[in-house]
Design an enzyme around this catalytic site. Sequence first.
Site, PDB file in Angstrom:
ATOM      1  N   LYS A   1       0.821  -1.216   0.000  1.00 62.22           N
ATOM      2  CA  LYS A   1       0.000   0.000   0.000  1.00 62.22           C
ATOM      3  C   LYS A   1       0.866   1.283   0.000  1.00 62.22           C
ATOM      4  O   LYS A   1       2.076   1.237   0.264  1.00 62.22           O
ATOM      5  CB  LYS A   1      -0.930  -0.032   1.215  1.00 62.22           C
ATOM      6  CG  LYS A   1      -1.981  -1.150   1.136  1.00 62.22           C
ATOM      7  CD  LYS A   1      -2.964  -1.090   2.302  1.00 62.22           C
ATOM      8  CE  LYS A   1      -4.029  -2.167   2.186  1.00 62.22           C
ATOM      9  NZ  LYS A   1      -5.041  -2.082   3.285  1.00 62.22           N
TER      10      LYS A   1
ATOM     11  N   TYR B   1     -12.448  -2.034  -4.105  1.00 63.60           N
ATOM     12  CA  TYR B   1     -12.974  -2.144  -2.740  1.00 63.60           C
ATOM     13  C   TYR B   1     -14.501  -2.066  -2.704  1.00 63.60           C
ATOM     14  O   TYR B   1     -15.079  -1.751  -1.656  1.00 63.60           O
ATOM     15  CB  TYR B   1     -12.374  -1.047  -1.858  1.00 63.60           C
ATOM     16  CG  TYR B   1     -10.979  -1.374  -1.342  1.00 63.60           C
ATOM     17  CD1 TYR B   1     -10.764  -2.474  -0.500  1.00 63.60           C
ATOM     18  CD2 TYR B   1      -9.889  -0.586  -1.660  1.00 63.60           C
ATOM     19  CE1 TYR B   1      -9.499  -2.769  -0.012  1.00 63.60           C
ATOM     20  CE2 TYR B   1      -8.613  -0.875  -1.172  1.00 63.60           C
ATOM     21  CZ  TYR B   1      -8.435  -1.964  -0.347  1.00 63.60           C
ATOM     22  OH  TYR B   1      -7.188  -2.259   0.146  1.00 63.60           O
TER      23      TYR B   1
ATOM     24  N   ASN C   1      -2.127   0.241   6.661  1.00 61.70           N
ATOM     25  CA  ASN C   1      -1.600  -0.993   7.249  1.00 61.70           C
ATOM     26  C   ASN C   1      -0.739  -1.792   6.273  1.00 61.70           C
ATOM     27  O   ASN C   1      -0.618  -3.012   6.384  1.00 61.70           O
ATOM     28  CB  ASN C   1      -2.739  -1.827   7.839  1.00 61.70           C
ATOM     29  CG  ASN C   1      -3.801  -2.178   6.812  1.00 61.70           C
ATOM     30  OD1 ASN C   1      -3.651  -1.893   5.637  1.00 61.70           O
ATOM     31  ND2 ASN C   1      -4.868  -2.814   7.269  1.00 61.70           N
TER      32      ASN C   1
ATOM     33  N   HIS D   1      -2.344  -5.350   1.447  1.00 64.96           N
ATOM     34  CA  HIS D   1      -3.636  -5.999   1.216  1.00 64.96           C
ATOM     35  C   HIS D   1      -3.380  -7.451   0.889  1.00 64.96           C
ATOM     36  O   HIS D   1      -2.392  -7.778   0.222  1.00 64.96           O
ATOM     37  CB  HIS D   1      -4.376  -5.342   0.032  1.00 64.96           C
ATOM     38  CG  HIS D   1      -5.530  -6.174  -0.468  1.00 64.96           C
ATOM     39  ND1 HIS D   1      -6.788  -6.061   0.069  1.00 64.96           N
ATOM     40  CD2 HIS D   1      -5.596  -7.166  -1.397  1.00 64.96           C
ATOM     41  CE1 HIS D   1      -7.590  -6.947  -0.530  1.00 64.96           C
ATOM     42  NE2 HIS D   1      -6.891  -7.617  -1.421  1.00 64.96           N
TER      43      HIS D   1
ATOM     44  N   GLU E   1      -9.716 -10.900  -7.697  1.00 64.58           N
ATOM     45  CA  GLU E   1      -8.782  -9.777  -7.506  1.00 64.58           C
ATOM     46  C   GLU E   1      -7.566  -9.895  -8.425  1.00 64.58           C
ATOM     47  O   GLU E   1      -7.081  -8.883  -8.947  1.00 64.58           O
ATOM     48  CB  GLU E   1      -8.354  -9.710  -6.045  1.00 64.58           C
ATOM     49  CG  GLU E   1      -9.505  -9.304  -5.123  1.00 64.58           C
ATOM     50  CD  GLU E   1      -9.097  -9.234  -3.647  1.00 64.58           C
ATOM     51  OE1 GLU E   1      -9.952  -8.911  -2.832  1.00 64.58           O
ATOM     52  OE2 GLU E   1      -7.923  -9.510  -3.328  1.00 64.58           O
TER      53      GLU E   1
HETATM   54  P1  ADP Z   1      -8.120  -6.611   5.574  1.00 67.26           P
HETATM   55  O1  ADP Z   1      -7.275  -5.696   4.714  1.00 67.26           O
HETATM   56  O2  ADP Z   1      -7.381  -7.101   6.781  1.00 67.26           O
HETATM   57  O3  ADP Z   1      -8.759  -7.728   4.781  1.00 67.26           O
HETATM   58  P2  ADP Z   1     -10.748  -5.325   5.549  1.00 67.26           P
HETATM   59  O4  ADP Z   1     -10.993  -6.088   4.281  1.00 67.26           O
HETATM   60  O5  ADP Z   1     -11.763  -5.437   6.627  1.00 67.26           O
HETATM   61  O6  ADP Z   1      -9.320  -5.714   6.172  1.00 67.26           O
HETATM   62  O7  ADP Z   1     -10.590  -3.785   5.223  1.00 67.26           O
HETATM   63  C1  ADP Z   1      -9.952  -3.354   4.041  1.00 67.26           C
HETATM   64  C2  ADP Z   1      -9.012  -2.210   4.395  1.00 67.26           C
HETATM   65  O8  ADP Z   1      -9.803  -1.104   4.839  1.00 67.26           O
HETATM   66  C3  ADP Z   1      -8.047  -2.464   5.556  1.00 67.26           C
HETATM   67  O9  ADP Z   1      -6.894  -3.175   5.171  1.00 67.26           O
HETATM   68  C4  ADP Z   1      -7.726  -1.050   5.991  1.00 67.26           C
HETATM   69  O10 ADP Z   1      -6.801  -0.417   5.107  1.00 67.26           O
HETATM   70  C5  ADP Z   1      -9.089  -0.378   5.853  1.00 67.26           C
HETATM   71  N1  ADP Z   1      -9.872  -0.452   7.097  1.00 67.26           N
HETATM   72  C6  ADP Z   1     -10.456  -1.538   7.636  1.00 67.26           C
HETATM   73  N2  ADP Z   1     -11.102  -1.245   8.786  1.00 67.26           N
HETATM   74  C7  ADP Z   1     -10.915   0.089   8.976  1.00 67.26           C
HETATM   75  C8  ADP Z   1     -11.322   1.019   9.975  1.00 67.26           C
HETATM   76  N3  ADP Z   1     -12.061   0.636  11.030  1.00 67.26           N
HETATM   77  N4  ADP Z   1     -10.933   2.316   9.846  1.00 67.26           N
HETATM   78  C9  ADP Z   1     -10.187   2.725   8.792  1.00 67.26           C
HETATM   79  N5  ADP Z   1      -9.774   1.897   7.806  1.00 67.26           N
HETATM   80  C10 ADP Z   1     -10.122   0.597   7.891  1.00 67.26           C
HETATM   81 MG    MG Z   2     -10.108  -7.609   3.215  1.00 71.37          MG
END
Ligand code: ADP
Ligand code: MG
Length: 140
Positions: free
Chosen positions: A11, A51, A114, A117, A128
Amino acid sequence: MALERTLSIIKPDATRRNITGKVNAMLEEAGLRIVAQRRIWMRKHEAEAFYAVHKERPFFNDLVQFMTSGPVVVQVLEADDAVALNRRVMGATNPADADEGTIRHTFAESIEANSVHGSDSVENAAIEIGYFFSGTEIVG
Ligand code: ADP
Ligand code: MG
């Protein structure tokens, strides 16, 4: 266990800090093989479509803005059980909850920024991967 492929994205928070090589090293050390890789700067409509499953979530607009704030590295990873293996290497979405030694525990700045992905299922991985790569770009 079956040989699988999963989509990974390094990212913008990680490209900005010039740590794509460090992330790749952790993927490779875990046994994930990078069988396709490209650095791109996603446009808004591309991030929104990628997304789309999250479009009702409160963080959707911020997430799209973040994912288009700089370049990303999209990659296809291959290994036995690659989808689950990559999720383990990534760590929990919120770095505060991520296990030590995971990419997110090591590098993530926040629950949003974070660093990586990873596809969450074999079915979504196929969708994807197809979003970013054609078959001839993936060299196993
Ligand atoms: P992951 O990436 O672990 O699969 P999700 O699919 O739930 O997590 O969410 C997609 C992305 O959205 C996350 O990696 C993060 O960048 C962002 N995200 C998820 N939850 C939050 C939140 N509560 N606040 C802000 N950004 C979030
Ligand atoms: Mg996810």
